[in-house]
Design a protein around this motif. Structure first.
Motif, PDB file in Angstrom:
ATOM      1  N   ALA A 269     -12.863   2.695 -36.763  1.00  0.00           N
ATOM      2  CA  ALA A 269     -14.203   3.250 -36.975  1.00  0.00           C
ATOM      3  C   ALA A 269     -15.259   2.473 -36.200  1.00  0.00           C
ATOM      4  N   LEU A 270     -15.161   1.147 -36.199  1.00  0.00           N
ATOM      5  CA  LEU A 270     -16.175   0.329 -35.533  1.00  0.00           C
ATOM      6  C   LEU A 270     -16.074   0.402 -34.016  1.00  0.00           C
ATOM      7  N   HIS A 271     -15.002   0.997 -33.512  1.00  0.00           N
ATOM      8  CA  HIS A 271     -14.906   1.301 -32.082  1.00  0.00           C
ATOM      9  C   HIS A 271     -15.514   2.668 -31.781  1.00  0.00           C
ATOM     10  N   GLY A 272     -15.888   3.423 -32.815  1.00  0.00           N
ATOM     11  CA  GLY A 272     -16.469   4.735 -32.609  1.00  0.00           C
ATOM     12  C   GLY A 272     -15.465   5.863 -32.572  1.00  0.00           C
ATOM     13  N   ALA A 273     -14.248   5.632 -33.069  1.00  0.00           N
ATOM     14  CA  ALA A 273     -13.204   6.656 -32.999  1.00  0.00           C
ATOM     15  C   ALA A 273     -13.208   7.603 -34.193  1.00  0.00           C
ATOM     16  N   VAL A 274     -14.073   7.344 -35.181  1.00  0.00           N
ATOM     17  CA  VAL A 274     -14.128   8.200 -36.373  1.00  0.00           C
ATOM     18  C   VAL A 274     -15.469   8.927 -36.456  1.00  0.00           C
ATOM     19  N   PHE A 275     -16.565   8.181 -36.428  1.00  0.00           N
ATOM     20  CA  PHE A 275     -17.921   8.746 -36.488  1.00  0.00           C
ATOM     21  C   PHE A 275     -18.733   8.279 -35.283  1.00  0.00           C
ATOM     22  N   ARG A 276     -19.688   9.108 -34.878  1.00  0.00           N
ATOM     23  CA  ARG A 276     -20.661   8.665 -33.881  1.00  0.00           C
ATOM     24  C   ARG A 276     -21.724   7.777 -34.519  1.00  0.00           C
ATOM     25  N   SER A 277     -22.065   8.077 -35.767  1.00  0.00           N
ATOM     26  CA  SER A 277     -23.107   7.343 -36.485  1.00  0.00           C
ATOM     27  C   SER A 277     -22.693   5.902 -36.740  1.00  0.00           C
ATOM     28  N   ARG A 278     -23.525   4.940 -36.310  1.00  0.00           N
ATOM     29  CA  ARG A 278     -23.211   3.533 -36.537  1.00  0.00           C
ATOM     30  C   ARG A 278     -23.263   3.204 -38.033  1.00  0.00           C
ATOM     31  N   LYS A 279     -24.123   3.867 -38.784  1.00  0.00           N
ATOM     32  CA  LYS A 279     -24.204   3.606 -40.223  1.00  0.00           C
ATOM     33  C   LYS A 279     -22.919   4.028 -40.923  1.00  0.00           C
ATOM     34  N   LEU A 280     -22.403   5.196 -40.562  1.00  0.00           N
ATOM     35  CA  LEU A 280     -21.143   5.645 -41.163  1.00  0.00           C
ATOM     36  C   LEU A 280     -19.974   4.768 -40.699  1.00  0.00           C
ATOM     37  N   GLN A 281     -20.030   4.330 -39.463  1.00  0.00           N
ATOM     38  CA  GLN A 281     -19.010   3.397 -38.982  1.00  0.00           C
ATOM     39  C   GLN A 281     -18.991   2.133 -39.842  1.00  0.00           C
ATOM     40  N   GLU A 282     -20.188   1.634 -40.161  1.00  0.00           N
ATOM     41  CA  GLU A 282     -20.269   0.396 -40.928  1.00  0.00           C
ATOM     42  C   GLU A 282     -19.849   0.591 -42.381  1.00  0.00           C
ATOM     43  N   VAL A 283     -20.035   1.794 -42.932  1.00  0.00           N
ATOM     44  CA  VAL A 283     -19.535   2.060 -44.281  1.00  0.00           C
ATOM     45  C   VAL A 283     -18.026   1.836 -44.326  1.00  0.00           C
ATOM     46  N   LEU A 284     -17.315   2.420 -43.364  1.00  0.00           N
ATOM     47  CA  LEU A 284     -15.868   2.216 -43.299  1.00  0.00           C
ATOM     48  C   LEU A 284     -15.538   0.761 -42.981  1.00  0.00           C
ATOM     49  N   GLY A 285     -16.409   0.117 -42.204  1.00  0.00           N
ATOM     50  CA  GLY A 285     -16.200  -1.289 -41.879  1.00  0.00           C
ATOM     51  C   GLY A 285     -16.301  -2.182 -43.104  1.00  0.00           C
ATOM     52  N   TYR A 286     -17.310  -1.966 -43.928  1.00  0.00           N
ATOM     53  CA  TYR A 286     -17.462  -2.764 -45.154  1.00  0.00           C
ATOM     54  C   TYR A 286     -16.291  -2.531 -46.100  1.00  0.00           C
ATOM     55  N   LEU A 287     -15.879  -1.270 -46.242  1.00  0.00           N
ATOM     56  CA  LEU A 287     -14.746  -0.972 -47.117  1.00  0.00           C
ATOM     57  C   LEU A 287     -13.466  -1.634 -46.615  1.00  0.00           C
ATOM     58  N   GLY A 288     -13.249  -1.586 -45.314  1.00  0.00           N
ATOM     59  CA  GLY A 288     -11.998  -2.081 -44.761  1.00  0.00           C
ATOM     60  C   GLY A 288     -11.896  -3.589 -44.676  1.00  0.00           C
ATOM     61  N   PHE A 289     -13.028  -4.271 -44.485  1.00  0.00           N
ATOM     62  CA  PHE A 289     -12.991  -5.722 -44.316  1.00  0.00           C
ATOM     63  C   PHE A 289     -13.430  -6.488 -45.556  1.00  0.00           C
TER      64      PHE A 289
END
Length: 341
Positions: free
Chosen positions: A65-85
């Motif tokens: 997600a943080l590479h941009g392969a799931v969402f274009r939105s950086r905020k949504l990317q970071e949601v998955l980032g917080y959950l995953g890390f």
């Protein structure tokens, strides 16, 4: 390659975010069972195993997600980032600088890649490296047996306190934010462990963390540690994929396809097997992808510090390993087909 791949391979795939739903369900259900049920140790250990695997899958999705392969939105990317890390106790904001910029921008480049143990010259110059090398995978030290179970979380701490002030790629990072967010994550687990008691602390937190660390590091350690240093980004020379069972690839979001990821870092995991087919077809002599177990076996047999671009050395014993010969062994091919770095 791009001409032979479907156009959607280069577009974000938002439906991948749904992977977190069953993972979170497993984690929450497991924690509930550990809190409310008096499980025997073997049942609690089984719960911990499933929780750890779910955490690992979420970590793989966060990376993607943080590479941009799931969402274009950086905020949504970071949601998955917080959950995953969250289970690894570090901020996804750190990951953008550590992985996306510093690692991908300097992959296996001498003393620039934050995920490399670096050169012998740097080892001799930086005292803090001695402990990391002594306890690292391939050192032969007894503590290296536990390396995979803690290293991802530990390496994040190295990035925060040692690497980010000294390596390129971190110049614009807000270290205060990273420290606060990472400390809040660690504090949450500490408080939960104290409140939940011994069973929750051990089987709901510590063991799942260790399992998740083990799974991620079993791939991360094989990605570059057995490949030569390069002055530029040459993914076929400085990176390595591994091969595993199909169901494991599904569970781990094709993270075994790591050369493929470095070539197309924003590509969703669904399409990296297509890139592998291309590489096997057109670059069989360059592409290295041994069985996962074999790559791990060689990690424990080889040192980690670079004497030169194609030779590893144990700075404590002087033991060396030529990476051209190693590539031939990993590929089960004659040395003559292995190109010079």
């Amino acid at each position: 390659m791009k001409a032979e791949l479907p156009p959607e391979a280069f577009q974000p795939q938002p439906t991948s975010a749904l992977i977190d739903i069953p993972c979170l369900t497993i984690i929450i259900a497991g924690m509930w069972a550990l809190i409310h049920l008096r499980l025997p140790w073997y049942a609690a250990l089984t719960v911990a195993f499933f929780m750890g695997n779910a955490c690992a899958t979420m970590g793989f999705l966060a990376h993607e997600a943080l590479h941009g392969a799931v969402f274009r939105s950086r905020k949504l990317q970071e949601v998955l980032g917080y959950l995953g890390f969250f289970v690894f106790c570090f901020s996804p904001y750190l990951w953008r600088f550590w992985h996306n910029q510093a690692h991908h921008g300097n992959t296996n480049q001498p003393d620039l890649d934050p995920d490399s143990y670096g050169t012998l010259e740097r080892f001799q110059r930086v005292p803090q490296l001695k402990f990391q090398v002594k306890t690292g995978i391939g050192s032969g030290h007894w503590s290296s047996l536990f390396f995979l179970f803690y290293r991802f979380t530990c390496h994040a701490l190295v990035m925060i306190w040692l690497a980010s002030p000294n390596l390129p790629g971190f110049e614009r990072m807000n270290r205060r934010r990273v420290i606060i967010e990472s400390a809040m994550m660690a504090s949450f687990w500490i408080v939960l462990g104290i409140w939940g008691g011994f069973q929750v602390a051990l089987f709901g937190i510590v063991i799942p963390m260790m399992i998740a660390n083990f799974i991620l590091m079993s791939y991360i350690s094989t990605n570059h540690f057995l490949r030569p240093l390069t002055e530029t980004d040459e993914s076929l020379l400085n990176s390595m994929s591994v091969r595993t069972l199909k169901w494991i690839d599904i569970l781990h979001l094709n993270f075994s396809h790591h050369v493929e990821h470095h070539i197309f870092s924003r590509m969703n995991h669904r399409f990296t097997p297509l890139v592998r087919e291309y590489l096997v077809k057109y670059a069989p002599d360059l592409y290295v992808a041994p069985p996962h177990w074999k790559a791990l076996w060689y990690l424990y047999k080889t040192p980690r510090v670079y004497l030169n671009v194609h030779t590893l050395i144990d700075p404590f014993t002087g033991r060396t390993m030529d990476l051209h010969e190693l590539a031939a062994e990993l590929k089960d091919q004659p040395l003559a087909v292995i190109p010079s770095a």
